[in-house]
Design a protein around this motif. Structure first.
Motif, short mmCIF file in Angstrom:
data_model
loop_
_atom_site.label_atom_id
_atom_site.label_comp_id
_atom_site.label_asym_id
_atom_site.label_seq_id
_atom_site.Cartn_x
_atom_site.Cartn_y
_atom_site.Cartn_z
N ILE A 292 0.83 -1.22 0.00
CA ILE A 292 0.00 0.00 0.00
C ILE A 292 0.86 1.26 0.00
CG2 ILE A 292 -1.97 -1.11 1.14
CD1 ILE A 292 -1.03 0.16 3.78
N PHE A 293 2.18 1.08 -0.07
CA PHE A 293 3.06 2.25 -0.03
C PHE A 293 3.17 2.86 -1.43
CE2 PHE A 293 5.26 -0.91 2.95
CZ PHE A 293 4.44 -0.57 4.02
N PRO A 294 3.53 4.16 -1.51
CA PRO A 294 3.66 4.82 -2.81
C PRO A 294 4.60 4.04 -3.74
CG PRO A 294 3.79 6.44 -1.06
CD PRO A 294 3.79 5.08 -0.40
N ALA B 74 8.22 -5.39 1.05
CA ALA B 74 9.25 -5.84 0.10
C ALA B 74 10.55 -5.17 0.49
CB ALA B 74 8.85 -5.47 -1.33
N LEU B 75 11.43 -5.91 1.15
CA LEU B 75 12.68 -5.35 1.65
C LEU B 75 13.86 -5.67 0.74
CD1 LEU B 75 12.39 -6.20 5.47
CD2 LEU B 75 11.91 -4.02 4.33
N ASN B 76 13.67 -6.58 -0.20
CA ASN B 76 14.78 -6.94 -1.07
C ASN B 76 15.20 -5.79 -1.98
OD1 ASN B 76 16.57 -8.91 -2.54
ND2 ASN B 76 15.20 -8.31 -4.21
N HIS B 77 14.19 -4.99 -2.36
CA HIS B 77 14.45 -3.94 -3.34
C HIS B 77 13.52 -2.76 -3.08
CE1 HIS B 77 11.54 -6.94 -4.97
NE2 HIS B 77 10.78 -5.85 -5.00
N THR B 78 13.86 -1.64 -3.66
CA THR B 78 12.94 -0.49 -3.65
C THR B 78 12.55 -0.22 -5.10
OG1 THR B 78 14.60 1.23 -4.01
CG2 THR B 78 14.24 0.51 -1.71
N SER B 79 11.86 0.87 -5.30
CA SER B 79 11.64 1.42 -6.63
C SER B 79 12.85 2.27 -7.02
CB SER B 79 10.39 2.29 -6.62
OG SER B 79 10.33 3.07 -7.80
N TYR C 47 1.29 -0.46 -10.70
CA TYR C 47 -0.04 -0.77 -10.18
C TYR C 47 0.05 -1.77 -9.03
CZ TYR C 47 -0.26 -5.44 -12.13
OH TYR C 47 -0.01 -6.76 -12.35
N HIS C 48 1.03 -2.71 -9.11
CA HIS C 48 1.10 -3.75 -8.06
C HIS C 48 1.81 -3.25 -6.81
CE1 HIS C 48 5.26 -4.36 -9.29
NE2 HIS C 48 4.87 -4.54 -10.55
N LYS C 49 2.66 -2.26 -6.95
CA LYS C 49 3.28 -1.55 -5.84
C LYS C 49 4.30 -2.39 -5.05
CE LYS C 49 -0.89 1.26 -5.52
NZ LYS C 49 -0.56 2.10 -6.69
N TYR C 50 4.87 -3.41 -5.71
CA TYR C 50 5.93 -4.15 -5.04
C TYR C 50 7.28 -3.44 -5.13
CZ TYR C 50 3.30 -8.13 -3.41
OH TYR C 50 2.44 -8.92 -2.71
N ASP C 51 7.34 -2.32 -5.81
CA ASP C 51 8.55 -1.49 -5.85
C ASP C 51 8.22 -0.21 -5.08
OD1 ASP C 51 6.66 -1.16 -7.87
OD2 ASP C 51 8.06 -0.15 -9.22
N THR C 52 8.75 -0.15 -3.88
CA THR C 52 8.36 0.90 -2.94
C THR C 52 9.15 2.18 -3.16
OG1 THR C 52 7.92 -0.85 -1.33
CG2 THR C 52 8.09 1.40 -0.47
#
Ligand code: CA
Length: 535
Positions: free
Chosen positions: A98-100, A144-149, A104-109
Motif C-alpha cells: 500500500i506504499f507509494p 518488500a525489503l529486497n528492493h525499492t523502486s 499498479y502492483h506496488k511491489y517497488d516501494t
C-alpha cells in the motif's frame, strides 16, 4: 433442531448454537439448505484465536473495492467491505503493498512510511486499522525489503551522485551515503543493470527494482525504523516478500538477514506476526524456519502443481494429503517448534484455481478449497477464490477485479491497466450468496468449521492408514481434550467408511451438493467429494 447460520445475517458473533440431541446427529441432514453443509451437533462459532493460527484473507487493494468511483480500489473500499470479510470467517487480512509506488502492483516501494495516493491517505489507513481491530481482525502489511523502486529518494540520490562523478573516480559514502544503500559496481554482470557513466546496479527482478544492500548498517537502521513505525501504529505484523532474493546466491546470508529482521520485529512487539515468501522447494524453505519466523508459505501444497491439485485431479492418492501433512509438520517443527504453518492454495502470482480442473462443475474447485482450509495453522485465502474467480496467463489477469456483481456496479474496479478481458466461469458474489451450494457458501462453511475446532487449527495430523486409499483420506487431529476425525472422499461416488471406536458423532460436513452425509452404526456414508468432521 438444526443450526442456522445465514449467509447474509450471520456475523461470527451472531452464529447461534442450538442444542442438538445426540440422536438428531445421526440421520441424514435435511431441511435448511445451509445447515446441510454446516454443523450437525456442534455450534460453528469461530473463536477469535488468541494466537496467530486462523485464516487470512489476501487483498489486492487495487482490485478489491472502489469507494470513490475512479475505478481503482482503495482503503476506504476495504473498510466498507469489512462486514463481508468478517462474515466470511477469517481472522486476519493481508494487504498487498500500500506504499507509494510507480507500478499498479506496488511491489517497488518509493516510500516505506506513507500511503500510495491511489489508495487514499494515512487517515484512511488509520481508520481501516481501527475498524479491523474493532471487528477482531488482525492486519498485516506486505513488506518488500529486497528492493525499492528506482523512484525511491535513496536510489535517486545515489544515481544523481554517481552520474555526477568524473569517470574512474570512486564514490565517497561521506559525500553521498546512499551509494551504500544499493549494490553498485563498474562491471557488467548477470542481474545488474546499467545506470550510465560506467556504473551498474543490482536488480534481480526488473530494472525498476534495484536490490537494497541489506548488509549496510544504514539500510538496516532504515528498515528497523520502518518496522517500528507501522508496529507502533498498531499493525499486527508483516508479510515478507522474496526472502530467497535477500542474498540471491546465498541461502545462509538470506536466513541470517531474516533472523535479524525477525529479532527486530519481535523486539518491538513479541506477538507481532511474520509470514515469509520463500518460493523454493520444501526442504529449502523449511530452513528459513530456523530464523524463528512464525510462518512460511507452504508452497508444496499450492498452485496447479501442488499436493492439493494433484490429489483432486486424481494424479496422487487421497492418502497423500494426510501423509504429506504429517511429514511436513515434523519437518517444520524440527526447525522451529513454535512454527505456524501458512498454507495457501493460490496467490497473486498464480493462476486462479477455478481453471485447474477441466469440465469441473465446481465440485473439484470446492473440494480443493476444502482441503486447503483444513490444513493446520494460518490458512491464506486470496480474494476472489471464495467465488471461483478466473484469471491466468499474465500477472495482471491473476489480479482481476473482485467480481461483486454483474448487475450492480457499486465498488467494481477496472483492474490492472494491462489486464486482458477475464471471463468468469462462476456467478458473481451477490448471486452465490443466494445459493446454499455455491463455492462461496462452501468456502464460508469451511472457514467457519476451521475456526470452530481448535484441533483443526493446532493439532498434529495423524493419518489413519487403514482407512486411507486412492480416493479416501482419513486422519485425526487433537488439541487439548478435543480430538477430531476427518474423512475426505476425493471420488465422485459415495464411500462407506467404518469409523474407529469413539468416533460416533458427526460434527460438521462440507458437501458439494445436496447429497447428504450419514453416520449409522459406526459407518460413515460420505457422498462424492464430501468431507466429514467426526468426534
Ligand atoms: Ca478509488
Amino acid at each position: 433442531m438444526l443450526l442456522l447460520l445465514g449467509c447474509r445475517s450471520g456475523s461470527r458473533a451472531e452464529a447461534v448454537p442450538s442444542a442438538v440431541p445426540e440422536a438428531a446427529a445421526a440421520p441424514a441432514v435435511t431441511a435448511e439448505p445451509l445447515s446441510q453443509m454446516l454443523a450437525l451437533s456442534k455450534a460453528l462459532t469461530p473463536q477469535a484465536p488468541a494466537d496467530n493460527c486462523g485464516a487470512t484473507y489476501e487483498i489486492f487493494v487495487y482490485s478489491f473495492f472502489d469507494s470513490d468511483g475512479d475505478g481503482i480500489g482503495d482503503l476506504q473500499g476495504v473498510e466498507q467491505q469489512l462486514p463481508y470479510i468478517e462474515d466470511l470467517g477469517v481472522s486476519q487480512i493481508w494487504l498487498m503493498p500500500i506504499f507509494p509506488s510507480p507500478t499498479y502492483h506496488k511491489y517497488d516501494t518509493a516510500d516505506y512510511l506513507s500511503i500510495d495516493p491511489q489508495y487514499g491517505t494515512m487517515a484512511d489507513f488509520d481508520s481501516l486499522l481501527a475498524a479491523c481491530h474493532g471487528a477482531g481482525l488482525r492486519v498485516i502489511l506486505d513488506l518488500a525489503l529486497n528492493h525499492t523502486s528506482t523512484e525511491h529518494p535513496w536510489f535517486q540520490a545515489a544515481r544523481e551522485y554517481l552520474l555526477s562523478l568524473p569517470e574512474g573516480e570512486q564514490p565517497d559514502p561521506a559525500a553521498c551515503p546512499y551509494v551504500d544503500y544499493y549494490n553498485f559496481q563498474t562491471q557488467a554482470a548477470g542481474g545488474y543493470v546499467s545506470l550510465g557513466n560506467g556504473w551498474y546496479y543490482e536488480a534481480r527482478f526488473w530494472s525498476g527494482m534495484p536490490d537494497l544492500n541489506l548488509s549496510s548498517a544504514a539500510v538496516q537502521a532504515e528498515i528497523e525504523a520502518v518496522a517500528a513505525f507501522w508496529l507502533n501504529k498498531g499493525v499486527d505484523g508483516f508479510r515478507l516478500d522474496a526472502l530467497t532474493s535477500y542474498y540471491t546466491d546465498s541461502r545462509p546470508d538470506s536466513i541470517a538477514f531474516l533472523a535479524w529482521f525477525t529479532g527486530v520485529v519481535k523486539g518491538i512487539r513479541p506477538n507481532a506476526y511474520l509470514v515469509g515468501e520463500a518460493w523454493t522447494d520444501q526442504a529449502a524453505y523449511a530452513d528459513y524456519y530456523q530464523t524463528g519466523i512464525d510462518s512460511l508459505f507452504d508452497f508444496r501444497f499450492a498452485g496447479d502443481e501442488g499436493v492439493i491439485c494433484s490429489i483432486v485431479r486424481g494424479n496422487r492418492s487421497a492418502a497423500a494429503y494426510a501423509q504429506e501433512l504429517a511429514a511436513e509438520e515434523a519437518l517444520y517443527g524440527s526447525r522451529n517448534p513454535g512454527y505456524i504453518n501458512a498454507p495457501f492454495y493460490t496467490n497473486h502470482d498464480m493462476a486462479r484455481s477455478a481453471g485447474y480442473y477441466a469440465y469441473d462443475d465446481g465440485s473439484k474447485t470446492k473440494l480443493a478449497l476444502g482441503l486447503h482450509l483444513l490444513m493446520p495453522g494460518n490458512a491464506f485465502l486470496y480474494y476472489g477464490e471464495e467465488i471461483g474467480m478466473r484469471g491466468s496467463g499474465k500477472d495482471e489477469n491473476k489480479r482481476a477485479p473482485m467480481y461483486w456483481s454483474d448487475t450492480d456496479p457499486t465498488g467494481l474496479c477496472q483492474g490492472p491497466p494491462a489486464m486482458d478481458s477475464v471471463k468468469m466461469k462462476f456467478p458473481p458474489l451477490d448471486k452465490q450468496r443466494q445459493d446454499p451450494y455455491s463455492i462461496y457458501t462452501y468456502v464460508k462453511t469451511a472457514l467457519h468449521i476451521r475456526g470452530s475446532f481448535p484441533a483443526i487449527l493446532r493439532g498434529a495430523t495423524v493419518p489413519l492408514d487403514d482407512l486411507c486409499s486412492d480416493t479416501l483420506c482419513a486422519f485425526t487431529r487433537s488439541y487439548g481434550a478435543e480430538e477430531v476425525f476427518i474423512c475426505i472422499n476425493t471420488a465422485p461416488e459415495p464411500a462407506q467408511i467404518p469409523l474407529p471406536e469413539g468416533a460416533d458423532r458427526l460434527s460438521a460436513v462440507l458437501l458439494v451438493n445436496e447429497q447428504p452425509a450419514l453416520l449409522t452404526d459406526g459407518v460413515l456414508t460420505l457422498p462424492g467429494y464430501g468431507v466429514a468432521v467426526v468426534e
